[in-house]
Structure formats: C-alpha cells, structure tokens
Design a protein around this motif. Structure first.
Motif, PDB file in Angstrom:
ATOM      1  N   ASN A  35       0.862  -1.185   0.000  1.00  0.00           N
ATOM      2  CA  ASN A  35       0.000   0.000   0.000  1.00  0.00           C
ATOM      3  C   ASN A  35       0.894   1.229   0.000  1.00  0.00           C
ATOM      4  O   ASN A  35       1.763   1.365   0.873  1.00  0.00           O
ATOM      5  CB  ASN A  35      -0.903   0.019   1.240  1.00  0.00           C
TER       6      ASN A  35
ATOM      7  N   SER B 272      -7.027  -4.657  -7.841  1.00  0.00           N
ATOM      8  CA  SER B 272      -5.609  -4.358  -8.065  1.00  0.00           C
ATOM      9  C   SER B 272      -4.774  -4.958  -6.938  1.00  0.00           C
ATOM     10  O   SER B 272      -5.282  -5.226  -5.844  1.00  0.00           O
ATOM     11  CB  SER B 272      -5.378  -2.847  -8.147  1.00  0.00           C
ATOM     12  N   GLU B 273      -3.502  -5.199  -7.221  1.00  0.00           N
ATOM     13  CA  GLU B 273      -2.621  -5.742  -6.189  1.00  0.00           C
ATOM     14  C   GLU B 273      -2.102  -4.615  -5.294  1.00  0.00           C
ATOM     15  O   GLU B 273      -2.233  -4.673  -4.079  1.00  0.00           O
ATOM     16  CB  GLU B 273      -1.469  -6.491  -6.847  1.00  0.00           C
TER      17      GLU B 273
ATOM     18  N   PRO C  51     -13.148  -4.380  -6.702  1.00  0.00           N
ATOM     19  CA  PRO C  51     -11.749  -4.145  -6.352  1.00  0.00           C
ATOM     20  C   PRO C  51     -10.872  -5.357  -6.674  1.00  0.00           C
ATOM     21  O   PRO C  51     -11.237  -6.494  -6.360  1.00  0.00           O
ATOM     22  CB  PRO C  51     -11.804  -3.887  -4.843  1.00  0.00           C
TER      23      PRO C  51
ATOM     24  N   THR D  15      -2.206  -0.845  -3.710  1.00  0.00           N
ATOM     25  CA  THR D  15      -3.248   0.114  -3.351  1.00  0.00           C
ATOM     26  C   THR D  15      -2.588   1.469  -3.094  1.00  0.00           C
ATOM     27  O   THR D  15      -1.407   1.538  -2.733  1.00  0.00           O
ATOM     28  CB  THR D  15      -4.024  -0.333  -2.094  1.00  0.00           C
TER      29      THR D  15
ATOM     30  N   GLN E 116      -8.179   0.396  -3.520  1.00  0.00           N
ATOM     31  CA  GLN E 116      -7.913  -0.716  -4.427  1.00  0.00           C
ATOM     32  C   GLN E 116      -8.681  -0.488  -5.729  1.00  0.00           C
ATOM     33  O   GLN E 116      -9.894  -0.336  -5.725  1.00  0.00           O
ATOM     34  CB  GLN E 116      -8.311  -2.047  -3.788  1.00  0.00           C
TER      35      GLN E 116
END
Length: 307
Positions: free
Chosen positions: A57, A128-129, A126, A131, A136
């Motif tokens: 993240n 995506s890998e 959501p 964030t 996401q």
C-alpha cells in the motif's frame, strides 16, 4: 461429553481444509481443492516470507520526492506485434517481442519487455494488487521487463535489480476503451486453463496512457507478486489510470481456473513495508500540488459568489 464433540469436529474439519500442495488465490480454495492461499505461500516457496515483498500500500504523504525519477524513455513501445494470449491458470499473459525497451525513470540501465499480465477482482470490483492510500482499483496491469543483457527471466531474477515491472491501474469508465478490443475479444476464446489464442495486431503504447501522462509515478524495491516471490524487482506504479467500461472489466471474470471455478480475486494482499522507502517522481508532487491549488481556488471562488 456432547459439548466437546462439536469443537472436535470443527477442529478436524479445519485441519482437513487448511491447505496443501500448490499455491492459489483465496478464491480458489475449497476442501475439494486444497492449496496454499496467499498467507501460506511460504509453504510453496520460502522466499514468499521475505522482508521485501510485493504488492504494498502506497501512503502518498510518506513517499519521498526523488529528483532522479525523471520521465521514462519508451523505445519501440509503439511497434505493432501479433500476440498470443494465454490463460495460465492464474491470470492472462501475453508474451512480448524483446524489442520494446525502457530506460531513464531512475532505472540503473535499459530493460527490455518480456511479457504482460493482469490482476483483477470479481465482476469489475476491487482487484488491483497495489493500493494507493488504501484504495484498491478494479484491475492492475504489469508489464514485465528484464535487463537488456539477459536472455531469460530466470537469469534476470538472480540479479537483485534484474527485473523492472511497470504497474498501471484501471478505472471504470462510462464508455468502452476501443484500444482494448483485441484483448477483450480474445478472452472469449481462452476461458479454460492453458487455452491460448492469437489476437489482432496490438502495441504496448495503445494499452497504456499517453507518454505525457506517464511522468507521475511511485518507485520502490520489491518482489514478484506470485510464487516464487523473488525479491529482484524494481517497481514503478503510475498514477494515471487506464479507463475500461464495466463490461470490459467484467469480461476477465468469465475466465476459469483449472477446476472450472470463475477466475476472480487474482490478487495478492498487500505486504508489510518492513522499513522500505517509497519514492515519487517530482512531477507527481507537482501534479498533487496543482490539484490542491485548483481545489483551493475553486473553494475560494465558491465562497466569493454572492448568495
């Protein structure tokens, strides 16, 4: 005695379903298909328990400006090629001729494109890998490159900086993205694991934002996001997302895992930073500052309007 029976049965059930064998995403796990879900990927490969794992993240306020993160030079990205797209059982992947290269952008050398693949959620949700500030996105594109002197990805992964991956986020749009039609149309032919098909001529340029919109990005050092989780990747995450319609996003959820279950939720949860620093390009800060300035001006103008 009867009070003890239920906990014992539940414990036995949980033990039988805790996972074994190959790695998988959380959405693949069932008692009929026991596999190592992301929190147990280290059982499939020890490297997945490393200290520099991906994805992460990105906390934008903690990202440090790095003047070395200059704009990329994309060479032969506009070259059209006829591709083969494959359902590899975990994602869709397209091999890329090794003529497209990237340099600049703070990279130590020139890297050549090898393949690209995607990660997504469920029916446009959501997926995506990476964030950004906890957000996401629906899907994420990874264009994988290796140092130009290497001839295969395995060798490149033995170099701590052997691989460079460009990550792009997708956002939902009210209209379809015509540039993605060759990819979306091909998905109907590769629903089953190991299925592959050729698709009409495409270029890497048409799949990503225009070059003038690629000066704003984040940088950190991490790993592959699937086992073996090798920590040999220089990651670049671009701020500007790629638009796709909900229908186009949903098309990826029509693919199937090897057991026939819908191929959804194909992302690894974010991993701890463990003291790593995330950097951002100077233009990313300028864009952020411009956005804040524009918002402040709009607010000021709103306050100055007569009732």
């Amino acid at each position: 005695m009867q009070q003890l029976i239920l906990p014992v049965l539940l414990t036995s059930f949980w033990t039988a379903c805790t996972g074994a064998g190959d790695w998988c995403y959380q959405t693949q796990f069932t008692c009929d298909h026991q596999c190592n879900t992301p929190e147990k990927w280290n059982h499939a490969n020890n490297a997945c328990a490393g200290k520099s794992q991906s994805p992460i993240n990105v906390v934008t306020r903690k990202a440090l400006k790095d003047e070395r993160l200059t704009p990329f030079q994309f060479t032969n990205y506009q070259q059209i090629f006829k591709g083969t797209i494959k359902n590899n059982g975990h994602s869709v992947q397209v091999g890329v001729p090794h003529v497209s290269t990237i340099s600049g952008g703070g990279l130590p050398t020139t890297y050549k494109a090898v393949q690209f693949h995607l990660h997504w959620g469920t029916n446009g949700g959501p997926g995506s890998e990476h964030t950004i500030d906890g957000e996401q996105y629906p899907m994420e594109l990874h264009i994988v490159h290796m140092k130009q002197d290497y001839t295969d990805l395995t060798t490149a992964l033995s170099d701590p900086e052997g691989v460079a991956v460009l990550g792009f986020f997708y956002e939902r749009s009210n209209s379809g993205n015509r540039k993605y039609e060759p990819i979306i149309n091909a998905l109907q032919k590769i629903k089953a694991t190991n299925a592959n098909t050729s698709f009409s001529e495409v270029s890497l340029t048409q799949l990503i934002p225009s070059e003038q919109n690629l000066t704003s990005f984040y940088r950190y050092k991490g790993s592959l996001t699937t086992p073996g989780c090798t920590e040999a990747v220089i990651w670049t995450l671009f701020e500007n997302p790629i638009p796709l319609s909900m229908e186009q996003l949903k098309a990826f959820s029509d693919l199937k895992f090897h057991d026939g279950k819908p191929m959804v939720g194909t992302f690894r949860p974010v991993q701890p930073l463990n003291g790593r620093q995330v950097f951002r390009s100077g233009s990313a800060l300028i864009l952020a500052s411009s956005a804040l300035l524009a918002a402040a001006m709009a607010a000021a103008l709103g306050l100055s309007q007569p009732n």
